[in-house]
Write a protein that holds these residues in place. Structure first.
Motif, PDB file in Angstrom:
ATOM      1  N   ALA A  93       6.731  12.606  10.847  1.00  0.00           N
ATOM      2  CA  ALA A  93       6.938  11.156  10.646  1.00  0.00           C
ATOM      3  C   ALA A  93       6.196  10.608   9.436  1.00  0.00           C
ATOM      4  O   ALA A  93       6.414   9.456   9.042  1.00  0.00           O
ATOM      5  CB  ALA A  93       6.496  10.395  11.910  1.00  0.00           C
ATOM      6  N   VAL A  94       5.323  11.412   8.814  1.00  0.00           N
ATOM      7  CA  VAL A  94       4.437  10.859   7.778  1.00  0.00           C
ATOM      8  C   VAL A  94       5.188  10.404   6.526  1.00  0.00           C
ATOM      9  O   VAL A  94       4.797   9.425   5.884  1.00  0.00           O
ATOM     10  CB  VAL A  94       3.294  11.853   7.435  1.00  0.00           C
ATOM     11  N   SER A  95       6.289  11.059   6.187  1.00  0.00           N
ATOM     12  CA  SER A  95       7.015  10.632   4.984  1.00  0.00           C
ATOM     13  C   SER A  95       7.650   9.256   5.198  1.00  0.00           C
ATOM     14  O   SER A  95       7.743   8.468   4.260  1.00  0.00           O
ATOM     15  CB  SER A  95       8.089  11.651   4.596  1.00  0.00           C
ATOM     16  N   VAL A 103       2.171  -0.454   3.448  1.00  0.00           N
ATOM     17  CA  VAL A 103       1.268   0.586   3.984  1.00  0.00           C
ATOM     18  C   VAL A 103       0.589   1.293   2.810  1.00  0.00           C
ATOM     19  O   VAL A 103      -0.619   1.537   2.814  1.00  0.00           O
ATOM     20  CB  VAL A 103       2.060   1.597   4.856  1.00  0.00           C
ATOM     21  N   ARG A 104       1.352   1.581   1.760  1.00  0.00           N
ATOM     22  CA  ARG A 104       0.793   2.253   0.582  1.00  0.00           C
ATOM     23  C   ARG A 104      -0.309   1.386  -0.051  1.00  0.00           C
ATOM     24  O   ARG A 104      -1.352   1.870  -0.426  1.00  0.00           O
ATOM     25  CB  ARG A 104       1.873   2.541  -0.467  1.00  0.00           C
ATOM     26  N   GLN A 105      -0.018   0.095  -0.143  1.00  0.00           N
ATOM     27  CA  GLN A 105      -0.990  -0.817  -0.754  1.00  0.00           C
ATOM     28  C   GLN A 105      -2.329  -0.759   0.003  1.00  0.00           C
ATOM     29  O   GLN A 105      -3.393  -0.691  -0.612  1.00  0.00           O
ATOM     30  CB  GLN A 105      -0.415  -2.230  -0.690  1.00  0.00           C
ATOM     31  N   GLY A 125      -2.992  14.194  -4.034  1.00  0.00           N
ATOM     32  CA  GLY A 125      -1.963  13.424  -3.344  1.00  0.00           C
ATOM     33  C   GLY A 125      -0.615  13.546  -4.008  1.00  0.00           C
ATOM     34  O   GLY A 125      -0.224  14.627  -4.475  1.00  0.00           O
ATOM     35  N   ARG A 126       0.115  12.425  -4.042  1.00  0.00           N
ATOM     36  CA  ARG A 126       1.448  12.420  -4.639  1.00  0.00           C
ATOM     37  C   ARG A 126       1.521  11.456  -5.823  1.00  0.00           C
ATOM     38  O   ARG A 126       2.348  11.618  -6.708  1.00  0.00           O
ATOM     39  CB  ARG A 126       2.501  11.966  -3.608  1.00  0.00           C
ATOM     40  N   ASP A 127       0.660  10.416  -5.773  1.00  0.00           N
ATOM     41  CA  ASP A 127       0.741   9.321  -6.755  1.00  0.00           C
ATOM     42  C   ASP A 127      -0.619   9.048  -7.385  1.00  0.00           C
ATOM     43  O   ASP A 127      -0.885   7.946  -7.843  1.00  0.00           O
ATOM     44  CB  ASP A 127       1.219   8.044  -6.039  1.00  0.00           C
ATOM     45  N   ILE A 128      -1.498  10.023  -7.372  1.00  0.00           N
ATOM     46  CA  ILE A 128      -2.872   9.776  -7.840  1.00  0.00           C
ATOM     47  C   ILE A 128      -2.884   9.503  -9.343  1.00  0.00           C
ATOM     48  O   ILE A 128      -3.477   8.535  -9.806  1.00  0.00           O
ATOM     49  CB  ILE A 128      -3.802  10.965  -7.482  1.00  0.00           C
TER      50      ILE A 128
HETATM   51  O1   DC Z   1      -0.477  16.216   1.346  1.00  0.00           O
HETATM   52  P1   DC Z   1       0.074  16.032   2.734  1.00  0.00           P
HETATM   53  O2   DC Z   1       1.199  16.960   3.047  1.00  0.00           O
HETATM   54  O3   DC Z   1      -0.989  16.035   3.789  1.00  0.00           O
HETATM   55  O4   DC Z   1       0.688  14.553   2.717  1.00  0.00           O
HETATM   56  C1   DC Z   1       1.344  14.033   3.832  1.00  0.00           C
HETATM   57  C2   DC Z   1       2.373  12.989   3.431  1.00  0.00           C
HETATM   58  O5   DC Z   1       1.723  11.843   2.923  1.00  0.00           O
HETATM   59  C3   DC Z   1       3.375  13.417   2.360  1.00  0.00           C
HETATM   60  O6   DC Z   1       4.611  13.766   2.937  1.00  0.00           O
HETATM   61  C4   DC Z   1       3.554  12.219   1.493  1.00  0.00           C
HETATM   62  C5   DC Z   1       2.422  11.297   1.834  1.00  0.00           C
HETATM   63  N1   DC Z   1       1.491  11.080   0.739  1.00  0.00           N
HETATM   64  C6   DC Z   1       1.794  10.073  -0.143  1.00  0.00           C
HETATM   65  O7   DC Z   1       2.844   9.456  -0.031  1.00  0.00           O
HETATM   66  N2   DC Z   1       0.923   9.767  -1.132  1.00  0.00           N
HETATM   67  C7   DC Z   1      -0.230  10.443  -1.271  1.00  0.00           C
HETATM   68  N3   DC Z   1      -1.076  10.110  -2.253  1.00  0.00           N
HETATM   69  C8   DC Z   1      -0.530  11.513  -0.407  1.00  0.00           C
HETATM   70  C9   DC Z   1       0.369  11.821   0.593  1.00  0.00           C
END
Ligand code: DC
Length: 213
Positions: A93-95, A103-105, A125-128
């Motif tokens: 469910a995390v995606s 939630v991101r904010q 992460g994904r957006d660092i």
């Molecule tokens: O790295 P991970 O698999 O534990 O991350 C879990 C989920 O969190 C991933 O599917 C996308 C989200 N995520 C994100 O959107 N932005 C981040 N900086 C880190 C993770």
């Protein structure tokens, strides 16, 4: 003082976590796993019976909760949730949860505050590199062949690698196509394809790019 950051982004199974942890250890910096924050938010939603698609519901549920992280341990209101946030239910469910802009904010604010309290951080992460720390000292984007990524993840959990591959592909699709902060390399990121590379070799390559601060 401006806190220093090495940003490590990439999809699941690209080697991000292991590489970031080892890199942080080598250079004596803190390590921040931002995915664990999104996972903890997802755990709250699941425990409170909130639909992961309900962004406002999730936001309401996470507001006022205490998120903490230190030495690879994720804490929620003082409770160690490191194991629970890796459950199949949370991973499934995390995606959805992390696609909600509000939630991101909230998560980004927590991540920035976390980094400000430390002199140097390797943040994964994904957006660092694109959103959370666009002024990072160094930005790295790790990729790897999907079959190898699935094999690595299956090796960590003991699950079937074909099923893991399907789940990873589904998460990649949601993470890369969401309108807010999609998974993508920053324009100035160093891109490393880790397929067939050892963790040591990836860390060595990143260290080569890391100029003294
Ligand atoms: O790295 P991970 O698999 O534990 O991350 C879990 C989920 O969190 C991933 O599917 C996308 C989200 N995520 C994100 O959107 N932005 C981040 N900086 C880190 C993770």
């Amino acid at each position: 003082m401006n806190a220093l950051v090495v940003a490590v982004d990439g999809p699941g199974g690209s080697g991000k976590s292991t590489v970031s942890r080892l890199l942080a250890e080598r250079i004596g910096w803190a390590h921040l796993d931002t995915g664990a924050f999104y996972r903890a938010a997802t755990l709250i939603a699941l425990e409170e019976g909130i639909d992961p698609h309900d962004g406002l519901g999730v936001l309401e549920a996470i507001s006022g909760r205490r998120f903490g992280q230190a030495d690879g341990v994720m804490m929620l209101d003082g409770r160690d949730v490191s194991t629970e946030i890796r459950s199949e239910a949370v991973t499934g469910a995390v995606s959805e949860v992390s696609a909600h802009p509000a939630v991101r904010q909230a998560m980004v604010a927590l991540q920035r505050a976390w980094v400000q309290d430390r002199a140097g951080t390797v943040a994964e992460g994904r957006d660092i590199g694109t959103v959370v720390f666009p002024d990072a000292h160094l930005k790295v984007f790790l990729t790897a062949d999907p079959v190898e990524r699935a094999r690595r993840r299956a090796g960590e959990t003991g699950a079937d690698s074909v099923l893991v591959g399907e789940a990873l592909a589904r998460r990649d699709q949601i993470d890369s196509t969401r309108p807010t902060s999609p998974l993508r390399p920053a324009d100035d990121a160093v891109i490393i394809d880790t397929t067939g590379m050892s963790i040591e070799a990836v860390v060595a390559e990143i260290l080569d790019h890391l100029t003294p601060v």
